[in-house]
Design a protein around this motif. Sequence first.
Motif, PDB file in Angstrom:
ATOM      1  N   MET A 102       9.964   3.530   2.470  1.00  8.21           N
ATOM      2  CA  MET A 102       9.966   2.074   2.590  1.00  8.21           C
ATOM      3  C   MET A 102      10.908   1.620   3.712  1.00  8.21           C
ATOM      4  SD  MET A 102       7.675   1.494   0.500  1.00  8.21           S
ATOM      5  CE  MET A 102       7.616  -0.261   0.824  1.00  8.21           C
ATOM      6  N   LYS A 103      11.985   2.337   3.874  1.00 14.72           N
ATOM      7  CA  LYS A 103      12.915   1.987   4.952  1.00 14.72           C
ATOM      8  C   LYS A 103      12.253   2.167   6.318  1.00 14.72           C
ATOM      9  CE  LYS A 103      17.652   2.796   6.499  1.00 14.72           C
ATOM     10  NZ  LYS A 103      18.893   3.599   6.308  1.00 14.72           N
ATOM     11  N   ALA A 104      11.519   3.265   6.462  1.00 13.38           N
ATOM     12  CA  ALA A 104      10.812   3.519   7.728  1.00 13.38           C
ATOM     13  C   ALA A 104       9.753   2.452   7.974  1.00 13.38           C
ATOM     14  CB  ALA A 104      10.179   4.903   7.694  1.00 13.38           C
ATOM     15  N   CYS A 105       9.015   2.100   6.930  1.00 18.38           N
ATOM     16  CA  CYS A 105       7.977   1.064   7.066  1.00 18.38           C
ATOM     17  C   CYS A 105       8.606  -0.285   7.409  1.00 18.38           C
ATOM     18  CB  CYS A 105       7.181   0.945   5.769  1.00 18.38           C
ATOM     19  SG  CYS A 105       6.161   2.387   5.398  1.00 18.38           S
ATOM     20  N   GLU A 106       9.718  -0.584   6.755  1.00 16.11           N
ATOM     21  CA  GLU A 106      10.399  -1.866   7.011  1.00 16.11           C
ATOM     22  C   GLU A 106      10.916  -1.937   8.442  1.00 16.11           C
ATOM     23  OE1 GLU A 106      11.738  -2.180   2.336  1.00 16.11           O
ATOM     24  OE2 GLU A 106      13.213  -1.621   3.870  1.00 16.11           O
ATOM     25  N   LEU A 152       6.245  12.624  -3.790  1.00 17.14           N
ATOM     26  CA  LEU A 152       7.387  12.786  -4.683  1.00 17.14           C
ATOM     27  C   LEU A 152       8.138  11.453  -4.775  1.00 17.14           C
ATOM     28  CD1 LEU A 152       8.291  15.362  -6.152  1.00 17.14           C
ATOM     29  CD2 LEU A 152      10.074  15.637  -4.420  1.00 17.14           C
ATOM     30  N   ALA A 153       8.617  11.124  -5.969  1.00 16.63           N
ATOM     31  CA  ALA A 153       9.238   9.815  -6.188  1.00 16.63           C
ATOM     32  C   ALA A 153      10.420   9.570  -5.258  1.00 16.63           C
ATOM     33  CB  ALA A 153       9.692   9.682  -7.650  1.00 16.63           C
ATOM     34  N   GLU A 154      11.147  10.631  -4.903  1.00 19.47           N
ATOM     35  CA  GLU A 154      12.344  10.443  -4.090  1.00 19.47           C
ATOM     36  C   GLU A 154      12.040  10.019  -2.643  1.00 19.47           C
ATOM     37  OE1 GLU A 154      13.737  14.527  -2.026  1.00 19.47           O
ATOM     38  OE2 GLU A 154      14.324  14.342  -4.127  1.00 19.47           O
ATOM     39  N   GLU A 214       0.829  -1.199   0.000  1.00 22.85           N
ATOM     40  CA  GLU A 214       0.000   0.000   0.000  1.00 22.85           C
ATOM     41  C   GLU A 214       0.872   1.262   0.000  1.00 22.85           C
ATOM     42  OE1 GLU A 214      -2.545  -0.227   3.374  1.00 22.85           O
ATOM     43  OE2 GLU A 214      -3.765  -1.880   2.567  1.00 22.85           O
ATOM     44  N   GLU A 215       1.909   1.253   0.840  1.00 25.24           N
ATOM     45  CA  GLU A 215       2.783   2.430   0.913  1.00 25.24           C
ATOM     46  C   GLU A 215       3.549   2.637  -0.392  1.00 25.24           C
ATOM     47  OE1 GLU A 215       2.866   4.741   3.240  1.00 25.24           O
ATOM     48  OE2 GLU A 215       1.273   3.646   4.274  1.00 25.24           O
ATOM     49  N   LYS A 216       3.955   1.548  -0.999  1.00 24.72           N
ATOM     50  CA  LYS A 216       4.659   1.657  -2.281  1.00 24.72           C
ATOM     51  C   LYS A 216       3.739   2.232  -3.353  1.00 24.72           C
ATOM     52  CE  LYS A 216       7.355  -1.097  -5.552  1.00 24.72           C
ATOM     53  NZ  LYS A 216       7.822  -2.471  -5.916  1.00 24.72           N
ATOM     54  N   ASP A 217       2.483   1.783  -3.336  1.00 22.62           N
ATOM     55  CA  ASP A 217       1.518   2.274  -4.324  1.00 22.62           C
ATOM     56  C   ASP A 217       1.117   3.727  -4.048  1.00 22.62           C
ATOM     57  OD1 ASP A 217       1.573  -0.201  -5.496  1.00 22.62           O
ATOM     58  OD2 ASP A 217      -0.247  -0.927  -4.499  1.00 22.62           O
ATOM     59  N   ARG A 218       1.267   4.172  -2.809  1.00 22.68           N
ATOM     60  CA  ARG A 218       0.845   5.522  -2.438  1.00 22.68           C
ATOM     61  C   ARG A 218       1.764   6.579  -3.059  1.00 22.68           C
ATOM     62  NH1 ARG A 218      -0.085   4.582   2.594  1.00 22.68           N
ATOM     63  NH2 ARG A 218      -2.344   4.505   2.313  1.00 22.68           N
ATOM     64  N   VAL A 219       3.035   6.241  -3.205  1.00 24.01           N
ATOM     65  CA  VAL A 219       4.017   7.234  -3.662  1.00 24.01           C
ATOM     66  C   VAL A 219       3.640   7.854  -5.007  1.00 24.01           C
ATOM     67  CG1 VAL A 219       6.429   7.591  -4.330  1.00 24.01           C
ATOM     68  CG2 VAL A 219       5.886   6.249  -2.288  1.00 24.01           C
TER      69      VAL A 219
END
Length: 773
Positions: A284-288, A276-278, A266-271
């Motif tokens: 993802m690091k924070a989510c991981e 912003l792409a960056e 979900e977080e990956k799709d939210r970007v």
Amino acid sequence: MSKAKAISAQPPPMPTNKDDINTTWTFLEWGVERIMYSLKEGVDLKTYMSLYTIIHNFCTAQKAVGPQQNNLNSNHRGAHLLGEDLYHRLNNYLKNHLAHVHAEMVKHTDEALLTYYNDEWKRYTEGGIYNNHLFRYLNRHWVKREMDEGKKDIYDVYTLHLVRWKEDMFGSTQNAVMDAVLRQVEKQRNGETIEQQKIKLVVDSFVALGIDESDSTKSSHDVYRQYFEKPFIDATTKYYERESEVFLAENSVVDYMKKAERRLDEEKDRVPLYLLAEIMHPLMKACETALIAKHCQLMRDEFQILLDNDREEDMARMYKLLARIPEGLDPLRTRFEAHVRRAGLLAVEKVAQQGENLDPKAYVDALLEVHTQYAALVHSAFAGESEFVRSLDNACREYVNRNEVCKKNSARSPEMLAKHADNVLKRSTKATEEDDMEKLLNQVMTIFKYIEDKDVFQKFYSRNLAKRLVNGTSANADAETSMISKLKDASGFEYTNKLQRMFQDMQTSKDLNAAYEDWCEQTFDREDRKEGVDAYYQILGTGFWPLQPATTPFVPPPTIVKTYERFQNFYNSKHGGRKLTWLWHLCKGEIRANYIKMNKVPYTFQVSTYQMAILLLFNDSEEVSYDDMASTTMLQKETLDPSLGIMLKAKVIQANPESAPTQSGTSYTLNHGFKNKKLKVNLNMAIKAEQKQEAEDTHKTIEEDRKMLMQSAIVRIMKSRKTMKHNQLVSETINQIKNRFSPKIADIKKCIDVLIEKEYLERLEGDELGYLA
């Protein structure tokens, strides 16, 4: 919603004096107001051109120049002063404008705040674009000169708009705007629908404000990173830390992994939707960290349960999750390796109950079954990752070389594998189809890869290959060459050199037999040729065939003597300097029993040469004694008794008395009542005592070969290094020969001592050794 400011539709009077700043600005301010507040209605082209002209005329007014009209410097300064006044009035106007916007903005919260913020930002920046064009003359001349001279706080008109927003609005509103954004994102994470475009516009505004005040032509993402990305990441971390704690308290680890996997997607799709792409990498690091790293121990503890229950899909999910964090998979690999090793040892323990009668196929199948199962798991659940492959290889190497069967004899695995390969490649194998044969050979190579004592396999394999070739029991010549090719690829040319030479000898023998047939036809007439027996000869090179000489003396029957002497004469005529040594224990033949028939067709006995010599004695006598057999054939009791025993068991001959079938004083007669379902009866059975002795002799040969291999490696190393420390020499020797077998340090030290005695090496001062040329 934002409120529109009431603006007069009628412009103020046009300035009559083009250098009068007050009347000029009054008219310009009305135009700017129309642009900033009523962009939809805006100004008509005629009015726009009037505004543009007024700015041009004001900036080029000459009255402010003073009396020195021809002085270029004064001219420059005059224009400078006029442009500066206009610039600062516009600057002050923007300050006042934003003060009004700010006063209205603080009245809004949450989604309404975002709506107001985005509307005002959009109106303000669009107005900035128009104003920038309107004040183009100011930008091109006065602003450019000021910036070229290094003046601070001077920007083109559009950048001035952004600077004013950043200084007058942003500092006091960004926290409220960001809080509203985060509340909207949290609603979306909780399953509610939000207007994503509003957040995207906020992101765009934060990015646009990343102006470089020292160079207005440049921009950066510093504002975005500090005021949007950082609080967004912090809020994300807190949200998922809180959610994961609550979820794990009420659900299983497997269910949690499914949720974590879903949340990460979900977080990956939210970007790409509104961020912003960056931000992808830090987000993802924070989510991981929140979803995986903080709970990785719980997942790892669950891994063994998943392994024990073959939960492949869940293991794949765990692998994908833990692969996201640094060193997340190391404990899994360690547990996987230990699990595979236990499974392999357990599988071997089950088949090891057969004891000495352990079937090579059953043993190899047990090794393969475990490897096949977990190799498939590595491929499907762990994406074939190289480190998991290494863990699998380490585990297989352990249970293949150090298991219940190998306790008494560490070389048991390569010996059993060689026997299994022999059974696969024999004509009796059921795998006659090419694909099946290739599959079986690949399975042999799978286990071969893990065998540490590859020299043991080579020795047993070469002996079994020699027997297959000599006895003509190979199932398929292509399969034999395919197997040798696989061994060559795995262990090099030297490993298979002698195996390939055996095949060359077989082809040479074929050509030699054809030449012998031609020679016989030219040398002897038909009657002479009939006197001998039909024979086929194999000439085997002594240095390439691992064949032991016979353990018993033997006098062949006269019929065989006459036949082989004829061939010997032929061979000597072609190769005068060579000597033929007859390996009678490897010879075999067929003998026709004319005294007993089935449907008027005589039986044919397939016998060893020793058995043939015994049976031919009955051509001269109805009854032959044990002592006569022994004295005529010169066979030792250890060979004579088993050869007789097979024929007695098959009831081809009968003993008198029956109570003492194979001892001095017993006599034998042919059994004229012999019956068998087959016309061809095989009496040439392997003698277990001989097989056991052969295996022991093979192991002795291996030990001798290892000593020579270690000594040659030591000499080779010392010849190139001249001097070397003792421990370094031992270590280097192990590295050079570990692909053939795992040498023991004590054996290497013994070899070093032997070479010192033979004066290949000498001891120097300290712990150093020297090479003696």
